[in-house]
Design an enzyme around this catalytic site. Structure first.
Site, PDB file in Angstrom:
ATOM      1  N   ASP A  55       0.890  -1.158   0.000  1.00  0.00           N
ATOM      2  CA  ASP A  55       0.000   0.000   0.000  1.00  0.00           C
ATOM      3  C   ASP A  55       0.928   1.208   0.000  1.00  0.00           C
ATOM      4  OD1 ASP A  55      -1.624   2.133   0.520  1.00  0.00           O
ATOM      5  OD2 ASP A  55      -2.707   1.191   2.183  1.00  0.00           O
ATOM      6  N   TYR A 145     -10.342  13.963  -9.731  1.00  0.00           N
ATOM      7  CA  TYR A 145      -9.196  13.322 -10.396  1.00  0.00           C
ATOM      8  C   TYR A 145      -8.327  14.372 -11.096  1.00  0.00           C
ATOM      9  CZ  TYR A 145      -6.851  10.217 -13.799  1.00  0.00           C
ATOM     10  OH  TYR A 145      -5.936   9.543 -14.575  1.00  0.00           O
TER      11      TYR A 145
HETATM   12  P1  NAD Z   1      -5.651   1.054 -12.780  1.00  0.00           P
HETATM   13  O1  NAD Z   1      -6.776   1.483 -11.915  1.00  0.00           O
HETATM   14  O2  NAD Z   1      -5.905   0.003 -13.799  1.00  0.00           O
HETATM   15  O3  NAD Z   1      -4.435   0.576 -11.884  1.00  0.00           O
HETATM   16  C1  NAD Z   1      -4.061   1.225 -10.683  1.00  0.00           C
HETATM   17  C2  NAD Z   1      -3.467   0.181  -9.779  1.00  0.00           C
HETATM   18  O4  NAD Z   1      -3.088   0.832  -8.564  1.00  0.00           O
HETATM   19  C3  NAD Z   1      -4.455  -0.950  -9.393  1.00  0.00           C
HETATM   20  O5  NAD Z   1      -3.886  -2.205  -9.676  1.00  0.00           O
HETATM   21  C4  NAD Z   1      -4.659  -0.758  -7.911  1.00  0.00           C
HETATM   22  O6  NAD Z   1      -4.822  -1.978  -7.202  1.00  0.00           O
HETATM   23  C5  NAD Z   1      -3.368  -0.057  -7.503  1.00  0.00           C
HETATM   24  N1  NAD Z   1      -3.508   0.691  -6.266  1.00  0.00           N
HETATM   25  C6  NAD Z   1      -4.575   1.422  -5.852  1.00  0.00           C
HETATM   26  N2  NAD Z   1      -4.339   1.929  -4.634  1.00  0.00           N
HETATM   27  C7  NAD Z   1      -3.097   1.518  -4.276  1.00  0.00           C
HETATM   28  C8  NAD Z   1      -2.296   1.724  -3.125  1.00  0.00           C
HETATM   29  N3  NAD Z   1      -2.738   2.433  -2.083  1.00  0.00           N
HETATM   30  N4  NAD Z   1      -1.067   1.164  -3.092  1.00  0.00           N
HETATM   31  C9  NAD Z   1      -0.621   0.412  -4.128  1.00  0.00           C
HETATM   32  N5  NAD Z   1      -1.341   0.170  -5.247  1.00  0.00           N
HETATM   33  C10 NAD Z   1      -2.571   0.727  -5.312  1.00  0.00           C
HETATM   34  O7  NAD Z   1      -5.071   2.364 -13.471  1.00  0.00           O
HETATM   35  P2  NAD Z   1      -4.199   2.475 -14.797  1.00  0.00           P
HETATM   36  O8  NAD Z   1      -5.125   2.690 -15.913  1.00  0.00           O
HETATM   37  O9  NAD Z   1      -3.198   1.400 -14.861  1.00  0.00           O
HETATM   38  O10 NAD Z   1      -3.502   3.890 -14.519  1.00  0.00           O
HETATM   39  C11 NAD Z   1      -2.239   4.001 -13.919  1.00  0.00           C
HETATM   40  C12 NAD Z   1      -1.878   5.470 -13.823  1.00  0.00           C
HETATM   41  O11 NAD Z   1      -1.957   6.078 -15.115  1.00  0.00           O
HETATM   42  C13 NAD Z   1      -2.790   6.277 -12.916  1.00  0.00           C
HETATM   43  O12 NAD Z   1      -2.040   7.264 -12.258  1.00  0.00           O
HETATM   44  C14 NAD Z   1      -3.739   6.946 -13.877  1.00  0.00           C
HETATM   45  O13 NAD Z   1      -4.238   8.137 -13.365  1.00  0.00           O
HETATM   46  C15 NAD Z   1      -2.833   7.201 -15.052  1.00  0.00           C
HETATM   47  N6  NAD Z   1      -3.573   7.343 -16.296  1.00  0.00           N
HETATM   48  C16 NAD Z   1      -4.236   6.288 -16.857  1.00  0.00           C
HETATM   49  C17 NAD Z   1      -4.951   6.469 -18.018  1.00  0.00           C
HETATM   50  C18 NAD Z   1      -5.705   5.345 -18.663  1.00  0.00           C
HETATM   51  O14 NAD Z   1      -6.421   5.568 -19.660  1.00  0.00           O
HETATM   52  N7  NAD Z   1      -5.595   4.124 -18.177  1.00  0.00           N
HETATM   53  C19 NAD Z   1      -4.966   7.732 -18.637  1.00  0.00           C
HETATM   54  C20 NAD Z   1      -4.302   8.788 -18.028  1.00  0.00           C
HETATM   55  C21 NAD Z   1      -3.586   8.575 -16.863  1.00  0.00           C
HETATM   56  N1  SER Z   2      -8.327   7.481 -18.969  1.00  0.00           N
HETATM   57  C1  SER Z   2      -8.401   8.142 -17.712  1.00  0.00           C
HETATM   58  C2  SER Z   2      -9.782   8.138 -17.159  1.00  0.00           C
HETATM   59  O1  SER Z   2     -10.696   7.981 -17.940  1.00  0.00           O
HETATM   60  C3  SER Z   2      -7.945   9.561 -17.879  1.00  0.00           C
HETATM   61  O2  SER Z   2      -6.881   9.795 -17.088  1.00  0.00           O
HETATM   62  O3  SER Z   2      -9.938   8.312 -16.000  1.00  0.00           O
END
Ligand code: NAD
Ligand code: SER
Length: 318
Positions: A55, A145
């Site tokens: 965490d 967010y």
């Molecule tokens: P996701 O929700 O699929 O994965 C996030 C992971 O973080 C999960 O596996 C969750 O279990 C873990 N997590 C949550 N709380 C936690 C904690 N306290 N300690 C440790 N792990 C924890 O998200 P993602 O799509 O893989 O996104 C990853 C990053 O990229 C994020 O910062 C998100 O804001 C950013 N992002 C994603 C997108 C997208 O389209 N997927 C777009 C823009 C930015």
């Molecule tokens: N793909 C992400 C969302 O929809 C943007 O950061 O939250």
């Protein structure tokens, strides 16, 4: 002192982490890349190298893992995404900002050398120019967010300027991939729709058919991330976060593209609370600063992404 060869990916079990860990292991060696998350990882991630439960809000455990694995680089992916964050306002603010602080502090104290932290198109808001949104422009986000990502960007720039911390960041558009399931975002429809199409089902989309958003295929997102992190320090002139772009489409255009492969695939539209979030985001992004500074250029288009997604998801289904 020996070089710090360890790489720690926090949030490794999510949509991006599931793919980024494997790419980093190819680059730096399986045993050097530690996947860490609150929840267990994919079999591929667990079998190919170390996995630790973490965490990120537990600073002692974070510190212990950094020392144990001789970590030099941290990729901080743990966050609550846009749609979930609207349901869990304070937990989202706490995780998205304090998680980043704890990692920035590790670098300020000299324990780690380099940080990757993703930002998002969500830093923009309803008053931002929607088309070809510039690198620097009005950023007045109206979601928790987006507010947390904008604050994070400013803290990254601050830690770089004030303490010399080598922190790098991308404003990802919506990401589309077939390995990891998306986790509570507004752009998740663009992944869910493929799963329904491949399983022969109709899809009910939670955004309206004409909502145009910037998107990117996961292989491009992984390549952008790794190129940014590998680039010489002097090329990284933006320490808040870089716009990166690939293509934009509406749900209707994506459905048409899928229908070129799966005729008869049907989509209905039933916008929910995520529509308002999407309405506040850009339709397309100007990523010319990333191109000029460290040579960013996407490879996949809507057409090549769609055929690759369908090919892989169909293969996984058989
Ligand atoms: P996701 O929700 O699929 O994965 C996030 C992971 O973080 C999960 O596996 C969750 O279990 C873990 N997590 C949550 N709380 C936690 C904690 N306290 N300690 C440790 N792990 C924890 O998200 P993602 O799509 O893989 O996104 C990853 C990053 O990229 C994020 O910062 C998100 O804001 C950013 N992002 C994603 C997108 C997208 O389209 N997927 C777009 C823009 C930015
Ligand atoms: N793909 C992400 C969302 O929809 C943007 O950061 O939250």
């Amino acid at each position: 002192m020996a070089a710090k060869t360890g790489v720690l990916v926090i949030g490794a079990s999510g949509q991006i982490g599931t793919e980024l860990v494997l790419a980093l292991r190819e680059q730096y060696g399986n045993q050097n890349v530690v996947a860490a998350d609150l929840k267990t990882a994919s079999e591929e991630v667990k079998e190919s190298g170390p996995f630790e439960l973490l965490d990120v809000m537990d600073r002692d455990r974070l510190h212990q893992l950094v020392v144990q694995y001789n970590v030099g680089q941290v990729y901080l992916l743990a966050a609550l995404l846009s749609a979930t964050a609207e349901q869990k306002v304070m937990p989202a603010w706490n995780l998205n900002t304090y998680g980043l602080f704890y990692v920035l502090e590790l670098a300020r104290e000299g324990l780690i050398d380099k940080i990757y932290w993703p930002s998002s198109i969500a830093v923009f808001g309803p008053n931002t120019p929607k088309l070809n949104t510039p690198q620097s422009t009005i950023a007045e986000p109206s979601t928790v967010y987006g507010i947390s990502k904008l604050a994070g960007e400013r803290w990254c720039a601050y830690y770089h300027k004030r303490y010399g911390v080598d922190v790098r960041s991308l404003r990802y558009p919506g990401l589309i991939g077939y390995k990891g399931k998306p986790g509570g975002g507004t752009t998740d429809y663009a992944v869910d729709i493929f799963h329904k199409a491949v399983s022969g089902q109709a899809y009910e989309c939670f955004l309206s058919k004409r909502t145009r958003l910037p998107m990117m295929y996961m292989p491009d997102a992984i390549r952008a991330t790794m190129s940014l992190m590998e680039a010489p320090e002097e090329q990284i002139k933006i320490r808040s976060s870089y716009n990166v772009a690939a293509f934009s489409f509406t749900p209707e255009e994506l459905a048409i593209e899928i229908r070129n492969h799966i005729p008869g695939f049907s989509v209905t539209y039933k916008p929910d609370f995520r529509q308002e979030i999407a309405d506040g985001w850009p339709s397309s992004l100007d990523d010319s600063v990333a191109a000029a500074d460290w040579g960013w250029k996407n490879e996949f288009t809507l057409e090549t992404m769609t055929s690759d997604m369908l090919y892989h998801l169909s293969a996984m289904a058989t």
